[in-house]
Motif scaffolding. Sequence first.
Motif, mmCIF file in Angstrom:
data_model
loop_
_atom_site.group_PDB
_atom_site.id
_atom_site.type_symbol
_atom_site.label_atom_id
_atom_site.label_comp_id
_atom_site.label_asym_id
_atom_site.label_seq_id
_atom_site.Cartn_x
_atom_site.Cartn_y
_atom_site.Cartn_z
ATOM 1 N N ASN B 30 38.513 -29.743 -65.428
ATOM 2 C CA ASN B 30 38.521 -28.903 -64.235
ATOM 3 C C ASN B 30 39.167 -29.582 -63.035
ATOM 4 O OD1 ASN B 30 36.472 -30.698 -63.851
ATOM 5 N ND2 ASN B 30 34.838 -29.176 -63.788
ATOM 6 N N ARG B 31 39.653 -30.807 -63.191
ATOM 7 C CA ARG B 31 40.433 -31.417 -62.111
ATOM 8 C C ARG B 31 41.899 -31.465 -62.511
ATOM 9 N NH1 ARG B 31 36.675 -36.277 -59.727
ATOM 10 N NH2 ARG B 31 35.301 -34.909 -58.540
ATOM 11 N N LEU B 32 42.755 -31.132 -61.548
ATOM 12 C CA LEU B 32 44.198 -31.094 -61.775
ATOM 13 C C LEU B 32 44.893 -31.750 -60.596
ATOM 14 C CD1 LEU B 32 46.270 -28.167 -63.192
ATOM 15 C CD2 LEU B 32 47.050 -29.373 -61.149
ATOM 16 N N TYR B 33 45.866 -32.617 -60.902
ATOM 17 C CA TYR B 33 46.540 -33.430 -59.879
ATOM 18 C C TYR B 33 48.051 -33.247 -59.987
ATOM 19 C CZ TYR B 33 42.077 -35.879 -60.692
ATOM 20 O OH TYR B 33 40.749 -36.200 -60.886
ATOM 21 N N TRP B 34 48.702 -33.330 -58.841
ATOM 22 C CA TRP B 34 50.170 -33.369 -58.799
ATOM 23 C C TRP B 34 50.620 -34.690 -58.194
ATOM 24 C CZ3 TRP B 34 53.470 -30.055 -61.049
ATOM 25 C CH2 TRP B 34 53.020 -28.767 -61.378
ATOM 26 N N TYR B 35 51.623 -35.287 -58.839
ATOM 27 C CA TYR B 35 52.239 -36.511 -58.357
ATOM 28 C C TYR B 35 53.752 -36.304 -58.315
ATOM 29 C CZ TYR B 35 48.136 -39.543 -58.719
ATOM 30 O OH TYR B 35 46.916 -40.134 -58.527
ATOM 31 N N ARG B 36 54.410 -37.078 -57.469
ATOM 32 C CA ARG B 36 55.872 -37.113 -57.438
ATOM 33 C C ARG B 36 56.336 -38.538 -57.717
ATOM 34 N NH1 ARG B 36 58.658 -35.350 -51.952
ATOM 35 N NH2 ARG B 36 57.895 -37.379 -51.275
ATOM 36 N N GLN B 37 57.374 -38.642 -58.549
ATOM 37 C CA GLN B 37 57.904 -39.954 -58.913
ATOM 38 C C GLN B 37 59.410 -39.953 -58.721
ATOM 39 O OE1 GLN B 37 57.406 -41.133 -63.038
ATOM 40 N NE2 GLN B 37 57.508 -43.302 -62.537
ATOM 41 N N ASN B 51 38.663 -27.161 -60.045
ATOM 42 C CA ASN B 51 38.683 -25.724 -60.346
ATOM 43 C C ASN B 51 39.775 -25.086 -59.483
ATOM 44 O OD1 ASN B 51 36.537 -25.988 -62.223
ATOM 45 N ND2 ASN B 51 35.110 -26.097 -60.486
ATOM 46 N N GLU B 52 39.460 -24.044 -58.729
ATOM 47 C CA GLU B 52 40.518 -23.385 -57.942
ATOM 48 C C GLU B 52 40.629 -23.952 -56.527
ATOM 49 O OE1 GLU B 52 37.851 -22.048 -59.151
ATOM 50 O OE2 GLU B 52 36.730 -20.995 -57.582
ATOM 51 N N ALA B 53 39.752 -24.848 -56.149
ATOM 52 C CA ALA B 53 39.737 -25.376 -54.781
ATOM 53 C C ALA B 53 40.673 -26.583 -54.642
ATOM 54 C CB ALA B 53 38.321 -25.766 -54.395
ATOM 55 N N GLN B 54 41.556 -26.497 -53.655
ATOM 56 C CA GLN B 54 42.436 -27.629 -53.357
ATOM 57 C C GLN B 54 41.678 -28.569 -52.436
ATOM 58 O OE1 GLN B 54 46.172 -26.532 -51.506
ATOM 59 N NE2 GLN B 54 47.184 -28.389 -52.210
ATOM 60 N N LEU B 55 41.326 -29.749 -52.936
ATOM 61 C CA LEU B 55 40.416 -30.628 -52.213
ATOM 62 C C LEU B 55 41.097 -31.682 -51.359
ATOM 63 C CD1 LEU B 55 37.479 -31.170 -54.749
ATOM 64 C CD2 LEU B 55 37.803 -29.410 -52.991
ATOM 65 N N GLU B 56 42.301 -32.060 -51.701
ATOM 66 C CA GLU B 56 42.963 -33.106 -50.935
ATOM 67 C C GLU B 56 44.471 -32.929 -51.017
ATOM 68 O OE1 GLU B 56 41.535 -37.011 -51.821
ATOM 69 O OE2 GLU B 56 43.006 -38.020 -50.563
ATOM 70 N N LYS B 57 45.125 -33.186 -49.896
ATOM 71 C CA LYS B 57 46.578 -33.125 -49.840
ATOM 72 C C LYS B 57 47.113 -34.379 -49.164
ATOM 73 C CE LYS B 57 47.139 -29.180 -47.677
ATOM 74 N NZ LYS B 57 47.843 -27.985 -47.126
ATOM 75 N N SER B 58 48.160 -34.925 -49.732
ATOM 76 C CA SER B 58 48.800 -36.097 -49.149
ATOM 77 C C SER B 58 49.674 -35.697 -47.964
ATOM 78 C CB SER B 58 49.648 -36.782 -50.219
ATOM 79 O OG SER B 58 50.580 -37.668 -49.649
ATOM 80 N N ARG B 59 49.928 -36.666 -47.104
ATOM 81 C CA ARG B 59 50.870 -36.427 -46.006
ATOM 82 C C ARG B 59 52.274 -36.165 -46.540
ATOM 83 N NH1 ARG B 59 50.024 -41.814 -42.812
ATOM 84 N NH2 ARG B 59 49.857 -42.483 -44.966
ATOM 85 N N LEU B 60 52.510 -36.582 -47.804
ATOM 86 C CA LEU B 60 53.816 -36.327 -48.408
ATOM 87 C C LEU B 60 54.058 -34.842 -48.615
ATOM 88 C CD1 LEU B 60 53.847 -39.066 -51.192
ATOM 89 C CD2 LEU B 60 55.112 -39.105 -49.047
ATOM 90 N N LEU B 61 52.993 -34.068 -48.671
ATOM 91 C CA LEU B 61 53.104 -32.644 -48.955
ATOM 92 C C LEU B 61 53.434 -31.903 -47.668
ATOM 93 C CD1 LEU B 61 52.633 -31.530 -51.837
ATOM 94 C CD2 LEU B 61 50.508 -30.537 -50.998
ATOM 95 N N SER B 62 54.747 -31.755 -47.415
ATOM 96 C CA SER B 62 55.162 -31.094 -46.177
ATOM 97 C C SER B 62 54.877 -29.603 -46.252
ATOM 98 C CB SER B 62 56.654 -31.338 -45.959
ATOM 99 O OG SER B 62 57.416 -30.513 -46.838
ATOM 100 N N ASP B 63 55.177 -28.911 -45.153
ATOM 101 C CA ASP B 63 54.925 -27.471 -45.081
ATOM 102 C C ASP B 63 55.761 -26.702 -46.093
ATOM 103 O OD1 ASP B 63 54.508 -27.433 -41.460
ATOM 104 O OD2 ASP B 63 53.153 -27.956 -43.105
#
Lengths: 113, 117
Positions: B30-37, B51-63
């Motif tokens: 139930n946890r899903l992560y996105w990374y950029r390499q 689950n469906e809740a986005q719990l944390e976002k990096s500063r890398l994730l621009s608008d």
Amino acid sequence: AQSVTQLDSQVPVFEEAPVELRCNYSSSVSVYLFWYVQYPNQGLQLLLKYLSGSTLVKGINGFEAEFNKSQTSFHLRKPSVHISDTAEYFCAVSGDAGNMLTFGGGTRLMVKP
Amino acid sequence: DTGVSQNPRHKITKRGQNVTFRCDPISEHNRLYWYRQTLGQGPEFLTYFQNEAQLEKSRLLSDRFSAERPKGSFSTLEIQRTEQGDSAMYLCASSPTTVWLLWGGYTFGSGTRLTVV
């Protein structure tokens, strides 16, 4: 905040020779440590992890690593490498929150015949 | 179970276009992560869901970046108005919640390689 430094960007070694890939970390909290391997055009595969207990951990493919808290290191070793070990290796750390992995820049292991 | 699946494997797009990637995690995770390499670098955390809740976002994730996980199953990562600097491998990973550490953390997909021309 955590950070991971992998001191060697590339490590060339002959087949059947021993190898050590170095990893140092910094963290203000207790850490969990991981080594991942990445083959070309593939995702990351877990080699081994340190969560607690014995500081010497053994992983897949004959790799092992030793957690040294005083030196903040988690070096990866293999006594005899094979051509098939040629890949990129990443050291990673997570803190108590346990939700985010912070990766080092990677070390490319190049095994030569 | 076939592991974590990512589609497409490769995407070439022109600068300014929008792109969307999909990740199908291991079904019981139930946890899903996105990374950029980026080339020659280690993966950088972007965001994660429980689950469906986005719990944390990096500063890398621009608008220009948005991620969703409707119904807590697959996830999509959309990049709007792509820039050449967005060229990278986008990795998805999943894990169980309560015993993820014992299981070794994340299971990674093979990634989506984005090239912005």
